[in-house]
Design a protein around this motif. Structure first.
Motif, mmCIF file in Angstrom:
data_model
loop_
_atom_site.group_PDB
_atom_site.id
_atom_site.type_symbol
_atom_site.label_atom_id
_atom_site.label_comp_id
_atom_site.label_asym_id
_atom_site.label_seq_id
_atom_site.Cartn_x
_atom_site.Cartn_y
_atom_site.Cartn_z
ATOM 1 N N ASN A 92 0.932 -1.167 0.043
ATOM 2 C CA ASN A 92 -0.071 0.020 -0.084
ATOM 3 C C ASN A 92 0.908 1.106 0.030
ATOM 4 O OD1 ASN A 92 -2.000 -1.941 1.890
ATOM 5 N ND2 ASN A 92 -2.977 -0.744 0.357
ATOM 6 N N THR A 93 0.835 2.092 -0.870
ATOM 7 C CA THR A 93 1.280 3.272 -1.300
ATOM 8 C C THR A 93 0.459 4.411 -1.208
ATOM 9 O OG1 THR A 93 3.284 2.342 -2.011
ATOM 10 C CG2 THR A 93 3.242 4.779 -2.087
ATOM 11 N N ALA A 94 0.279 5.411 -0.302
ATOM 12 C CA ALA A 94 -0.735 6.326 -0.552
ATOM 13 C C ALA A 94 -0.437 7.651 -0.070
ATOM 14 C CB ALA A 94 -1.935 5.846 0.376
ATOM 15 N N TRP A 95 -0.812 8.645 -0.461
ATOM 16 C CA TRP A 95 -0.278 10.033 -0.415
ATOM 17 C C TRP A 95 -1.503 10.877 0.090
ATOM 18 C CZ3 TRP A 95 4.167 12.192 -2.543
ATOM 19 C CH2 TRP A 95 5.041 11.166 -3.284
ATOM 20 N N LEU A 165 3.380 12.985 17.984
ATOM 21 C CA LEU A 165 4.556 13.780 18.112
ATOM 22 C C LEU A 165 4.374 15.150 17.225
ATOM 23 C CD1 LEU A 165 7.105 11.081 18.084
ATOM 24 C CD2 LEU A 165 5.822 11.942 20.222
ATOM 25 N N ALA A 166 4.955 16.037 17.818
ATOM 26 C CA ALA A 166 4.618 17.390 17.112
ATOM 27 C C ALA A 166 5.878 17.712 16.155
ATOM 28 C CB ALA A 166 4.665 18.566 17.814
ATOM 29 N N SER A 167 5.675 18.051 15.033
ATOM 30 C CA SER A 167 6.897 18.502 14.048
ATOM 31 C C SER A 167 6.471 20.194 13.762
ATOM 32 C CB SER A 167 6.682 17.725 12.711
ATOM 33 O OG SER A 167 7.190 16.410 12.980
ATOM 34 N N ASN A 168 7.588 20.864 13.640
ATOM 35 C CA ASN A 168 7.589 22.174 13.374
ATOM 36 C C ASN A 168 8.723 22.384 12.159
ATOM 37 O OD1 ASN A 168 7.402 25.024 13.120
ATOM 38 N ND2 ASN A 168 8.538 25.147 15.099
ATOM 39 N N ILE A 169 8.296 22.557 11.043
ATOM 40 C CA ILE A 169 9.296 22.498 10.016
ATOM 41 C C ILE A 169 9.449 24.097 9.171
ATOM 42 C CG2 ILE A 169 9.980 21.488 7.628
ATOM 43 C CD1 ILE A 169 8.596 19.143 8.446
ATOM 44 N N ASP A 170 10.565 24.712 9.244
ATOM 45 C CA ASP A 170 10.765 26.010 8.786
ATOM 46 C C ASP A 170 10.950 25.814 6.930
ATOM 47 O OD1 ASP A 170 11.825 28.417 8.235
ATOM 48 O OD2 ASP A 170 13.600 28.334 9.108
ATOM 49 N N LEU A 171 10.036 26.649 6.801
ATOM 50 C CA LEU A 171 10.075 26.801 5.170
ATOM 51 C C LEU A 171 10.424 28.014 4.531
ATOM 52 C CD1 LEU A 171 6.699 24.979 4.301
ATOM 53 C CD2 LEU A 171 9.005 23.858 4.525
ATOM 54 N N SER A 172 11.365 28.693 5.412
ATOM 55 C CA SER A 172 11.926 30.137 4.929
ATOM 56 C C SER A 172 12.864 30.171 3.698
ATOM 57 C CB SER A 172 12.571 30.660 6.196
ATOM 58 O OG SER A 172 11.879 30.853 7.065
ATOM 59 N N ALA A 173 13.358 28.556 3.387
ATOM 60 C CA ALA A 173 14.095 28.566 2.166
ATOM 61 C C ALA A 173 13.284 28.183 0.789
ATOM 62 C CB ALA A 173 15.034 27.236 2.224
ATOM 63 N N TYR A 174 11.915 28.262 1.005
ATOM 64 C CA TYR A 174 11.300 27.963 -0.196
ATOM 65 C C TYR A 174 10.407 29.233 -0.518
ATOM 66 C CZ TYR A 174 12.195 22.889 0.664
ATOM 67 O OH TYR A 174 12.639 21.753 0.824
ATOM 68 N N ASN A 175 10.246 29.351 -1.853
ATOM 69 C CA ASN A 175 9.476 30.492 -2.271
ATOM 70 C C ASN A 175 8.049 29.739 -3.208
ATOM 71 O OD1 ASN A 175 10.583 32.852 -1.200
ATOM 72 N ND2 ASN A 175 12.533 31.873 -2.293
ATOM 73 N N GLY A 176 7.252 30.753 -3.513
ATOM 74 C CA GLY A 176 6.270 30.314 -4.568
ATOM 75 C C GLY A 176 4.914 29.638 -4.192
ATOM 76 N N LYS A 177 4.372 28.909 -4.835
ATOM 77 C CA LYS A 177 3.240 28.016 -4.092
ATOM 78 C C LYS A 177 3.836 26.580 -4.061
ATOM 79 C CE LYS A 177 0.568 31.523 -4.889
ATOM 80 N NZ LYS A 177 -0.561 31.680 -5.846
ATOM 81 N N ALA A 178 3.191 26.091 -3.171
ATOM 82 C CA ALA A 178 3.577 24.682 -2.582
ATOM 83 C C ALA A 178 2.472 23.870 -1.898
ATOM 84 C CB ALA A 178 4.633 24.821 -1.511
ATOM 85 N N HIS A 179 2.989 22.422 -1.902
ATOM 86 C CA HIS A 179 2.023 21.628 -1.381
ATOM 87 C C HIS A 179 2.694 20.712 -0.453
ATOM 88 C CE1 HIS A 179 -0.671 22.471 -4.633
ATOM 89 N NE2 HIS A 179 -1.559 22.347 -3.945
ATOM 90 N N ILE A 180 2.308 20.395 0.716
ATOM 91 C CA ILE A 180 3.029 19.428 1.600
ATOM 92 C C ILE A 180 2.285 18.099 1.736
ATOM 93 C CG2 ILE A 180 3.627 18.945 4.047
ATOM 94 C CD1 ILE A 180 4.731 21.335 2.789
ATOM 95 N N ALA A 181 3.120 16.896 1.418
ATOM 96 C CA ALA A 181 2.469 15.512 1.299
ATOM 97 C C ALA A 181 2.905 14.442 2.506
ATOM 98 C CB ALA A 181 2.871 14.871 -0.028
ATOM 99 N N PHE A 182 2.132 13.691 2.816
ATOM 100 C CA PHE A 182 2.219 12.670 3.876
ATOM 101 C C PHE A 182 2.324 11.418 2.791
ATOM 102 C CE2 PHE A 182 0.549 16.204 6.185
ATOM 103 C CZ PHE A 182 1.614 16.306 7.369
ATOM 104 N N LYS A 183 3.203 10.519 2.747
ATOM 105 C CA LYS A 183 3.262 9.514 1.947
ATOM 106 C C LYS A 183 3.485 8.073 2.845
ATOM 107 C CE LYS A 183 5.961 7.248 -1.763
ATOM 108 N NZ LYS A 183 7.206 7.236 -2.586
ATOM 109 N N PHE A 184 2.346 7.484 2.776
ATOM 110 C CA PHE A 184 2.317 6.225 3.525
ATOM 111 C C PHE A 184 2.849 5.079 2.938
ATOM 112 C CE2 PHE A 184 0.436 2.237 4.576
ATOM 113 C CZ PHE A 184 0.434 2.043 5.964
ATOM 114 N N LYS A 185 3.513 4.283 3.163
ATOM 115 C CA LYS A 185 3.892 2.680 2.893
ATOM 116 C C LYS A 185 3.808 1.769 3.787
ATOM 117 C CE LYS A 185 7.112 0.368 -0.494
ATOM 118 N NZ LYS A 185 8.411 0.495 -1.226
#
Length: 209
Positions: A92-95, A165-185
Motif C-alpha cells: 500500500n502506497t498512499a499520499w 508527536l509534534a513537528s515544526n518545519i521551517d520553510l523559509s528557504a522556499y518560495n512560490g506556491k507549494a503543497h505538503i505531502a504525507f506518503k504512507f507505505k
C-alpha cells in the motif's frame, strides 16, 4: 507471528490512551500567525478522506487515507489515518496532500503538524510515513510532480501507540506556491508491515518580523 485476536484486543486497550497535542504544545514561536489550518474535526469516522482541497491518492493498492474519530471524556477528536491492516494488498502506497500554500506570504514561514503510530512492528521504509514538499504539483498529477523530503518528527515503533508527536518545519528557504505531502507505505499481506500512521492538526504559519 502476530496474533490477530491479541492485536485487536490491544488496540482497544491502547485506544484508551489516545491523545492529541493542542496547537499550544507544538513549540511554535509566540510571534506565529496562522495562515491556514486543518484539525480534521469534520471527519466522518471510517470513510475515505474527502476534505476540500486535500488530495487523497492511492499510488499502490486500492485503499486510501481515511477520516477517523475517537471520543474520550465526552470530547471527540478527528484525524487522518492510513492502516494497511487487512487491506489485502502486498504493498500500500498512499499520499495525503495538503491544499496549496503561498510561501511568498512572508520571508519566515513554516508548517506544523502531529503524527502518531500504532501497531508498527519494525522500523522499516516498507512500513513508513514520509513528508515531502512540492512547488510544481498541479493539484492533479501526483507522480509527475517533484517531491523533496522534509525532516519531520515521525514516531518509531518504540513510541507508544497513539501518542502524537509534534513537528515544526521551517520553510523559509522556499518560495512560490507549494503543497505538503504525507506518503504512507505498508503492506496488507505481510503482518510485520501493516502498522498505521495518524496525522492531525496541520498548520501553515508565518512569523512576524
Amino acid at each position: 507471528m502476530k496474533n490477530i485476536v491479541l492485536k485487536i484486543t490491544l488496540a482497544v486497550f491502547f485506544m484508551t490512551t489516545l491523545v492529541s497535542c493542542t496547537e499550544d504544545e507544538t513549540a511554535l514561536p509566540k510571534t506565529t500567525v496562522t495562515i491556514s489550518k486543518e484539525d480534521f474535526q469534520t471527519a466522518v469516522n471510517s470513510t475515505d478522506l474527502d476534505i476540500a482541497s486535500w488530495t487523497n491518492f492511492n499510488e499502490t493498492g486500492a485503499w486510501k487515507w481515511r477520516e477517523k474519530t475517537y471520543t474520550t471524556g465526552g470530547v471527540t477528536n478527528g484525524y487522518a489515518e492510513f492502516s494497511a491492516f487487512n487491506s489485502g494488498s502486498p504493498v500500500n502506497t498512499a499520499w495525503l496532500i495538503s491544499p496549496e500554500i503561498n510561501l511568498d506570504v512572508a520571508q519566515k514561514k513554516g508548517v506544523a503538524f502531529e503524527v502518531a503510530q500504532h501497531h508498527l512492528d519494525v522500523d522499516s521504509p516498507n512500513n513508513s510515513l514520509q513528508v515531502f514538499i512540492s512547488t510544481n504539483y498541479d493539484g492533479t498529477n501526483v507522480l509527475a510532480a517533484t517531491w523533496s523530503p522534509l525532516q519531520a518528527n515521525i514516531p518509531t515503533k518504540s513510541v507508544a501507540w497513539y501518542q502524537f508527536l509534534a513537528s515544526n518545519i521551517d520553510l523559509s528557504a522556499y518560495n512560490g506556491k507549494a503543497h505538503i505531502a504525507f506518503k504512507f507505505k505498508g503492506s496488507g499481506s505481510d503482518i510485520t508491515l501493516d502498522g498505521a500512521f495518524q496525522v492531525d492538526n496541520f498548520l501553515f504559519y508565518k512569523l512576524n518580523n
